[in-house]
Design a protein around this motif. Structure first.
Motif, PDB file in Angstrom:
ATOM      1  N   LYS A 198      42.363 -41.621 116.617  1.00 37.62           N
ATOM      2  CA  LYS A 198      43.124 -41.701 117.861  1.00 37.62           C
ATOM      3  C   LYS A 198      44.168 -40.587 117.840  1.00 37.62           C
ATOM      4  O   LYS A 198      45.095 -40.617 117.042  1.00 37.62           O
ATOM      5  CB  LYS A 198      43.794 -43.075 117.958  1.00 37.62           C
ATOM      6  N   GLU A 199      43.973 -39.587 118.705  1.00 37.96           N
ATOM      7  CA  GLU A 199      44.880 -38.435 118.693  1.00 37.96           C
ATOM      8  C   GLU A 199      46.110 -38.687 119.549  1.00 37.96           C
ATOM      9  O   GLU A 199      46.024 -39.202 120.662  1.00 37.96           O
ATOM     10  CB  GLU A 199      44.155 -37.183 119.196  1.00 37.96           C
ATOM     11  N   LYS A 200      47.272 -38.329 118.999  1.00 33.28           N
ATOM     12  CA  LYS A 200      48.537 -38.474 119.725  1.00 33.28           C
ATOM     13  C   LYS A 200      49.237 -37.116 119.748  1.00 33.28           C
ATOM     14  O   LYS A 200      49.354 -36.469 118.714  1.00 33.28           O
ATOM     15  CB  LYS A 200      49.425 -39.512 119.026  1.00 33.28           C
ATOM     16  N   LYS A 201      49.710 -36.721 120.925  1.00 31.96           N
ATOM     17  CA  LYS A 201      50.439 -35.454 121.051  1.00 31.96           C
ATOM     18  C   LYS A 201      51.920 -35.712 120.814  1.00 31.96           C
ATOM     19  O   LYS A 201      52.506 -36.595 121.438  1.00 31.96           O
ATOM     20  CB  LYS A 201      50.226 -34.847 122.432  1.00 31.96           C
ATOM     21  N   VAL A 202      52.502 -34.944 119.895  1.00 35.89           N
ATOM     22  CA  VAL A 202      53.926 -35.114 119.566  1.00 35.89           C
ATOM     23  C   VAL A 202      54.553 -33.746 119.288  1.00 35.89           C
ATOM     24  O   VAL A 202      53.856 -32.767 119.060  1.00 35.89           O
ATOM     25  CB  VAL A 202      54.126 -36.004 118.305  1.00 35.89           C
ATOM     26  N   TYR A 232      47.413 -36.547 114.746  1.00 34.89           N
ATOM     27  CA  TYR A 232      48.420 -35.986 115.644  1.00 34.89           C
ATOM     28  C   TYR A 232      48.120 -34.540 115.991  1.00 34.89           C
ATOM     29  O   TYR A 232      47.604 -33.781 115.184  1.00 34.89           O
ATOM     30  CB  TYR A 232      49.809 -36.089 114.996  1.00 34.89           C
ATOM     31  N   ASP A 288      45.095 -42.859 112.922  1.00 37.52           N
ATOM     32  CA  ASP A 288      45.830 -42.017 113.876  1.00 37.52           C
ATOM     33  C   ASP A 288      45.789 -40.574 113.394  1.00 37.52           C
ATOM     34  O   ASP A 288      45.824 -40.314 112.189  1.00 37.52           O
ATOM     35  CB  ASP A 288      47.302 -42.448 113.962  1.00 37.52           C
TER      36      ASP A 288
END
Length: 463
Positions: free
Chosen positions: A427-431, A129, A127
């Motif tokens: 796997k990019e996650k926006k937070v 971010y 992961d």
């Protein structure tokens, strides 16, 4: 002299080095003659010591030194010529009955061989971010800039955010002034435990409070009142404050003047650009944290997914042999277990560097040094330094061996990180930043729990 290598298995080999007397005879004789010429020995004139006496005294140690030198050179040459990748250093096999007078001397050295394996970054999943900087966060930055570059104004009465100059006195149980305790000080209202005691008061007003109404925490009290730690911890009396002056920072207007002060003249020309630059800078700052997190996850996955054996028996014996602080091979094996993941990653990193042709050239280090110096100068408001002055600073830093090596390591780490970004399955996650911090704390907690769990299993197995 002759050197042969015999493989025991894929991870262990033995080097046999055969040295003939002719290999070192001439050097030994030369060294003995030098000793004879220069030795100062009681009972003999300088240069007149009998050779038989010199040989008896020094020949064995000279042979020992010359043979050791030959061994080191022969082994290093063999390893380089044959392109053998080893772990640790060659480990000499014990030989208690060595006959140093023999025409032929045989020595054996154990080698721990680096394992042969492949690294496939495309199979590594992790992961990563992307931290979104909200409009509210941008506004907080703007408010802070406006305060920092604001002007000081005088207030008629105390209000939130005020800085109050006071004459402070300590009072005893009868509310009399403690002799010698009077001193001028500054109180920042927003730091006080009970700010309401001060809000609304004017210059000349006198306020009597308990120390806990200034701060319930001794460390804070120490800082606010500029006391030593012992006094801040022990004081339980009352304090009297006479207000001498009330000031506050008048925030700067959000206009061209503020833009220029923050980012340099003409760098930003509208509030919209100002907000966007703040957002970009904040995201860039946060990206360092997310990059660090991504690297940690990829490294952890690489260690877990890249399978290969290590010559652990050899490494334990070599560690014991080379480190006098380690008292036994068993202790060395324990130490090796603690360091194993670090060793595994070093080997994996070398394979990645080889597979993706990651090299650090002088020009890379020079460019990185120039960029970082430019950033540092900009922080101190010197973004318009003449090119020749900047170049002088850059070249001076490159001459410093320590600085050069530190920057070279950073360049390599950046290249490795870019390789991970381009080749691993991320796997990019926006937070938000707060959510990212919470996630990292949770991961750290789980990681520690897993570590403790593994330790318990190891402990059970040992018993």
């Amino acid at each position: 002299m002759n050197i042969t290598q015999n493989s025991i298995d894929d991870l262990n080999a033995v080097l046999t080095v055969t040295i003939e007397k002719d290999d070192y005879k001439e050097k030994v004789e030369k060294a003995l003659n030098n000793y004879r010429k220069n030795a100062t020995i009681k009972g003999f004139r300088k240069g007149q010591v009998p050779m038989s006496f010199v040989k008896k005294q020094f020949e064995k140690s000279i042979i020992f030194d010359e043979v050791n030198q030959l061994l080191q050179t022969a082994i290093n040459d063999h390893i380089q010529k044959e392109k053998i990748s080893i772990l640790g250093n060659p480990l000499p096999k014990a030989q208690d009955d060595m006959d140093w007078d023999a025409d032929t001397l045989n020595f054996e050295f154990e080698l721990g061989l680096a394992p042969d394996f492949k690294v496939d970054l495309s199979k590594i999943k992790a992961d990563t971010y992307s931290i979104e900087v909200t409009d509210e966060e941008v506004q907080k930055y703007i408010d802070n800039f406006a305060k920092r570059f604001g002007t000081m104004k005088t207030l008629e009465k105390v209000e939130e955010g005020a800085n109050v100059k006071v004459l402070m006195k300590e009072l005893d149980a009868e509310k009399n002034e403690v002799e010698g305790s009077e001193k001028e000080s500054y109180l920042f209202v927003d730091e006080l435990a009970k700010p309401k005691k001060f809000i609304g008061k004017k210059v000349g007003d006198v306020i009597v409070v308990k120390s806990k109404e200034i701060s319930e925490d001794a460390v804070n009290l120490e800082q606010i009142l500029n006391w030593d730690a012992e006094k801040a911890a022990d004081f339980d009396g009352q304090l009297q404050f006479e207000i001498l002056e009330i000031t506050a920072m008048e925030p700067s207007a959000v206009d061209q003047s503020l833009f220029d002060k923050v980012y340099g003249e003409g760098a930003v020309s509208s509030e919209e650009e100002f907000r966007q630059k703040i957002k970009d800078e904040a995201e860039k700052m946060y990206s360092r944290e997310t990059d660090k997190q991504m690297m940690n996850e990829v490294v952890e996955e690489l260690i877990k997914e890249t399978k290969f054996d290590l010559p652990t028996d050899f490494l334990s014996r070599w560690l014991h042999f080379s480190n006098e602080k380690i008292e036994s091979v068993e202790d060395a094996a324990e130490q090796l277990k603690k360091e194993e993941n670090g060793l595994r990653y070093q080997l994996i990193e070398s394979k990645v560097a080889e597979a993706y042709d990651l090299k650090v050239e002088f020009a890379d280090v020079e460019a990185a040094m120039r960029n970082i110096i430019k950033e540092q100068l900009a922080m101190y408001g010197q973004s318009n330094m003449p090119e020749e002055d900047l170049e002088r600073i850059v070249q001076g830093s490159l001459q410093n061996q320590q600085e050069f090596q530190r920057m070279a390591d950073q360049v390599f780490a950046d290249k490795m990180m870019q390789t991970f970004k381009e080749n691993a399955k991320l796997k990019e996650k926006k937070v938000t930043f707060d959510a990212f911090v919470k996630l990292m704390e949770e991961k750290q907690k789980n990681h520690q729990h897993d570590h403790d769990h593994d330790h318990d299993h190891a402990h059970d197995h040992a018993h």
